[in-house]
Motif scaffolding. Structure first.
Motif, PDB file in Angstrom:
ATOM      1  N   VAL A  67       0.807  -1.224   0.000  1.00 34.59           N
ATOM      2  CA  VAL A  67       0.000   0.000   0.000  1.00 34.59           C
ATOM      3  C   VAL A  67       0.838   1.272   0.000  1.00 34.59           C
ATOM      4  CG1 VAL A  67      -2.133  -0.892   0.987  1.00 34.59           C
ATOM      5  CG2 VAL A  67      -0.260  -0.253   2.498  1.00 34.59           C
ATOM      6  N   PRO A  69       3.175   3.878  -1.522  1.00 38.29           N
ATOM      7  CA  PRO A  69       3.756   4.275  -2.810  1.00 38.29           C
ATOM      8  C   PRO A  69       5.272   4.405  -2.668  1.00 38.29           C
ATOM      9  CG  PRO A  69       2.000   5.774  -2.121  1.00 38.29           C
ATOM     10  CD  PRO A  69       2.304   4.906  -0.964  1.00 38.29           C
ATOM     11  N   ILE A  72       7.199   7.610  -1.265  1.00 40.53           N
ATOM     12  CA  ILE A  72       7.261   8.000   0.148  1.00 40.53           C
ATOM     13  C   ILE A  72       7.680   6.840   1.041  1.00 40.53           C
ATOM     14  CG2 ILE A  72       5.579   9.887   0.009  1.00 40.53           C
ATOM     15  CD1 ILE A  72       3.588   7.752   1.283  1.00 40.53           C
ATOM     16  N   VAL A  76       8.049   6.652   5.397  1.00 39.34           N
ATOM     17  CA  VAL A  76       7.202   5.668   6.077  1.00 39.34           C
ATOM     18  C   VAL A  76       8.057   4.689   6.876  1.00 39.34           C
ATOM     19  CG1 VAL A  76       5.636   3.725   5.699  1.00 39.34           C
ATOM     20  CG2 VAL A  76       5.272   5.858   4.484  1.00 39.34           C
ATOM     21  N   THR A  79       9.343   6.318   9.992  1.00 41.32           N
ATOM     22  CA  THR A  79       8.307   6.435  11.018  1.00 41.32           C
ATOM     23  C   THR A  79       8.112   5.107  11.734  1.00 41.32           C
ATOM     24  OG1 THR A  79       7.235   7.965   9.499  1.00 41.32           O
ATOM     25  CG2 THR A  79       5.975   7.275  11.417  1.00 41.32           C
ATOM     26  N   THR A  83       9.136   4.462  15.674  1.00 42.06           N
ATOM     27  CA  THR A  83       8.096   4.075  16.633  1.00 42.06           C
ATOM     28  C   THR A  83       8.572   2.897  17.476  1.00 42.06           C
ATOM     29  OG1 THR A  83       6.453   4.761  15.022  1.00 42.06           O
ATOM     30  CG2 THR A  83       5.672   3.434  16.858  1.00 42.06           C
TER      31      THR A  83
ATOM     32  N   ARG B   6      -3.074   9.731  -2.666  1.00 38.57           N
ATOM     33  CA  ARG B   6      -2.717   8.432  -2.095  1.00 38.57           C
ATOM     34  C   ARG B   6      -1.498   8.561  -1.172  1.00 38.57           C
ATOM     35  NH1 ARG B   6      -2.449   2.517  -3.589  1.00 38.57           N
ATOM     36  NH2 ARG B   6      -0.272   2.108  -3.136  1.00 38.57           N
ATOM     37  N   MET B   7      -0.480   9.288  -1.650  1.00 37.62           N
ATOM     38  CA  MET B   7       0.736   9.453  -0.834  1.00 37.62           C
ATOM     39  C   MET B   7       0.414  10.125   0.486  1.00 37.62           C
ATOM     40  SD  MET B   7       3.979  10.473  -3.104  1.00 37.62           S
ATOM     41  CE  MET B   7       3.360  11.374  -4.450  1.00 37.62           C
ATOM     42  N   VAL B  10      -1.622   7.814   2.805  1.00 38.66           N
ATOM     43  CA  VAL B  10      -0.830   6.718   3.391  1.00 38.66           C
ATOM     44  C   VAL B  10       0.071   7.252   4.495  1.00 38.66           C
ATOM     45  CG1 VAL B  10       1.062   5.121   2.946  1.00 38.66           C
ATOM     46  CG2 VAL B  10      -0.884   5.177   1.400  1.00 38.66           C
ATOM     47  N   LEU B  11       0.753   8.338   4.202  1.00 37.77           N
ATOM     48  CA  LEU B  11       1.665   8.901   5.199  1.00 37.77           C
ATOM     49  C   LEU B  11       0.897   9.339   6.443  1.00 37.77           C
ATOM     50  CD1 LEU B  11       4.646   9.252   5.348  1.00 37.77           C
ATOM     51  CD2 LEU B  11       4.447  11.533   4.400  1.00 37.77           C
ATOM     52  N   VAL B  14      -0.107   6.196   8.417  1.00 33.58           N
ATOM     53  CA  VAL B  14       1.052   5.591   9.089  1.00 33.58           C
ATOM     54  C   VAL B  14       1.447   6.414  10.311  1.00 33.58           C
ATOM     55  CG1 VAL B  14       3.520   5.157   8.859  1.00 33.58           C
ATOM     56  CG2 VAL B  14       1.960   4.385   7.089  1.00 33.58           C
ATOM     57  N   CYS B  15       1.517   7.735  10.151  1.00 33.49           N
ATOM     58  CA  CYS B  15       1.915   8.594  11.264  1.00 33.49           C
ATOM     59  C   CYS B  15       0.870   8.538  12.380  1.00 33.49           C
ATOM     60  CB  CYS B  15       2.097  10.035  10.810  1.00 33.49           C
ATOM     61  SG  CYS B  15       3.527  10.220   9.766  1.00 33.49           S
ATOM     62  N   ALA B  18       1.330   5.348  14.249  1.00 33.51           N
ATOM     63  CA  ALA B  18       2.549   5.428  15.059  1.00 33.51           C
ATOM     64  C   ALA B  18       2.281   6.258  16.308  1.00 33.51           C
ATOM     65  CB  ALA B  18       3.678   6.051  14.243  1.00 33.51           C
ATOM     66  N   SER B  21       0.106   4.309  18.805  1.00 35.11           N
ATOM     67  CA  SER B  21       0.780   3.250  19.557  1.00 35.11           C
ATOM     68  C   SER B  21       1.751   3.839  20.570  1.00 35.11           C
ATOM     69  CB  SER B  21       1.479   2.272  18.616  1.00 35.11           C
ATOM     70  OG  SER B  21       2.314   2.966  17.742  1.00 35.11           O
TER      71      SER B  21
END
Lengths: 207, 180
Positions: A67, A69, A72, A76, A79, A83, B6-7, B10-11, B14-15, B18, B21
């Motif tokens: 998923v 791209p 980036i 990712v 990150t 974490t 999309r970029m 997604v970012l 994800v952030c 993170a 959690s």
């Protein structure tokens, strides 16, 4: 699970021990290796912390690889890695304060340990979750083994102790240089030389 | 444009995951970390001033008043000094006559095997019962100096000695000004 699939997974696991060892062969993440191997205990602690981050980031990167791209992927990955590093850092601080104190800034610095990044980029972003898990465990074990070995050698020669226990006779005058940074380079250099010698003879006999 | 969205999404996800959690981990470990720091500090206070049974924070995290059965018996100081390869954080106590009751090195990055010996009891115990004017290395001033440097680590030992002396002197200065 078929026989061949199992074989190949086992190979992913064991390659990190010796053949593609992160310290001796890939030669990445030497900063942590140099700084945290002044004693066997510190080295072992660093190895475990590293293994956890390695394993966690490998699994997560493999899960999300389709998923994300490719433009980036690096942010990712960073990150994800940071974490896991923060989780390790907080956990050590909370439950192993003495170890956290002696590893100091090198735990947060696992973020920039290039092996983790390299495995994410070169391996787990292109392989299945199961294979990445094996790769992570293998790399973790390989790193822990070698850094603990380096730590033990440096501690025995440089301080006369092993895991904090006196092993050399009381009259033994420790070679201080082995605890200092140059000692780390010497020990790693000798281990790499031994490793190469061993690998060459091993491959010639198995060809 | 679709790629861009999309970029970003997604970012963003994800952030967000993170951060979520980390929030959980922080909530779990907050208590033990704070508890450990307090225990560590309490243990250090008791070690540098064994006679006192209560410590009152005078200046936050820098000066404590040591009490014994409700009576003021001295002070405990936390101070930091530049060592050979980084800051050294140390804690020490003085009784009401100005004599040092104990010293503890809380944090340092001195050379293992040389400067790191400042944490040994053999070095730290020399400071006990010394007054500020005696806190000089004997190799720097053989007449007044009472502190023996560690071989090969003069810089580290001098830094520690000087830290104690200057902290005491500035404290005594403040005190006498306050009396006027």
């Amino acid at each position: 699970m078929s026989q061949t699939r199992f074989r190949s997974l086992l190979k992913e696991l064991t390659k990190g021990f010796i053949r593609e060892n992160p310290i001796l062969v890939i030669m990445l993440g030497l900063c942590a290796t140099l700084a945290c191997s002044t004693s066997a205990t510190d080295a072992f602690g660093m190895g475990l912390a590293f293994s956890f981050v390695m394993l966690g980031s490998n699994i997560v990167v493999a899960i999300i690889r389709r998923v994300v791209p490719s433009q980036i992927r690096i942010p990712v990955f960073i990150t994800v890695i940071s974490t896991f590093v923060t989780i390790v850092d907080y956990t050590l601080k909370a439950y192993f304060p003495a170890l956290s104190q002696s590893l100091g800034v090198y735990v947060p610095l696992i973020v920039v340990n290039c092996i983790v990044m390299a495995r994410a980029e070169a391996y787990s972003s292109k392989n299945t979750v199961m294979a990445s898990l094996m790769d992570g465990i293998g790399m973790g074990i390989g790193f822990t083994l070698i850094i603990t070995l380096i730590g033990t050698i440096r501690e025995v020669i440089g301080n006369g102790t092993m895991f904090g226990h006196q092993v050399m006779p009381a009259r033994y005058q420790p070679f201080m240089i082995f605890i200092l940074p140059p000692g780390a380079f010497l020990v790693i250099g000798f281990l790499m030389a031994l490793h190469r010698k061993f690998m060459i003879t091993f491959y010639e006999s198995h060809r | 444009m679709r790629d861009f969205i999309r970029m970003v999404s997604v970012l963003f996800i994800v952030c967000g995951l993170a951060a979520a959690s980390l929030a959980v981990v922080n909530a779990i470990t907050k208590e033990p970390i704070a508890g450990y720091e307090k225990r560590y500090r309490d243990a250090a206070l008791r070690e540098v001033f064994p006679d006192a049974d209560e410590f009152l924070n005078d200046e936050p995290d820098r000066v404590w008043e040591a009490l014994r059965e409700g009576q003021k018996t001295g002070h405990v100081f936390l101070t930091q000094v530049q060592g050979y390869s980084g800051p050294i954080t140390l804690m020490f106590g003085t009784d009401s006559s100005g004599a040092i009751t104990g010293l503890r090195i809380l944090n340092h990055t001195e050379t293992p095997g040389l400067g790191a010996k400042i944490t040994t009891a053999q070095f730290r115990d020399q400071f006990k019962n010394k007054r500020s004017q005696q806190l000089i290395l004997s190799k720097d001033d053989s007449a007044r100096g009472q502190i023996h440097a560690i071989t090969g680590a003069t810089f580290s030992t001098r830094a520690v000695t000087k830290a104690l002396r200057s902290r005491l002197e500035s404290f005594n200065g403040e005190k006498s000004e306050g009396d006027k």
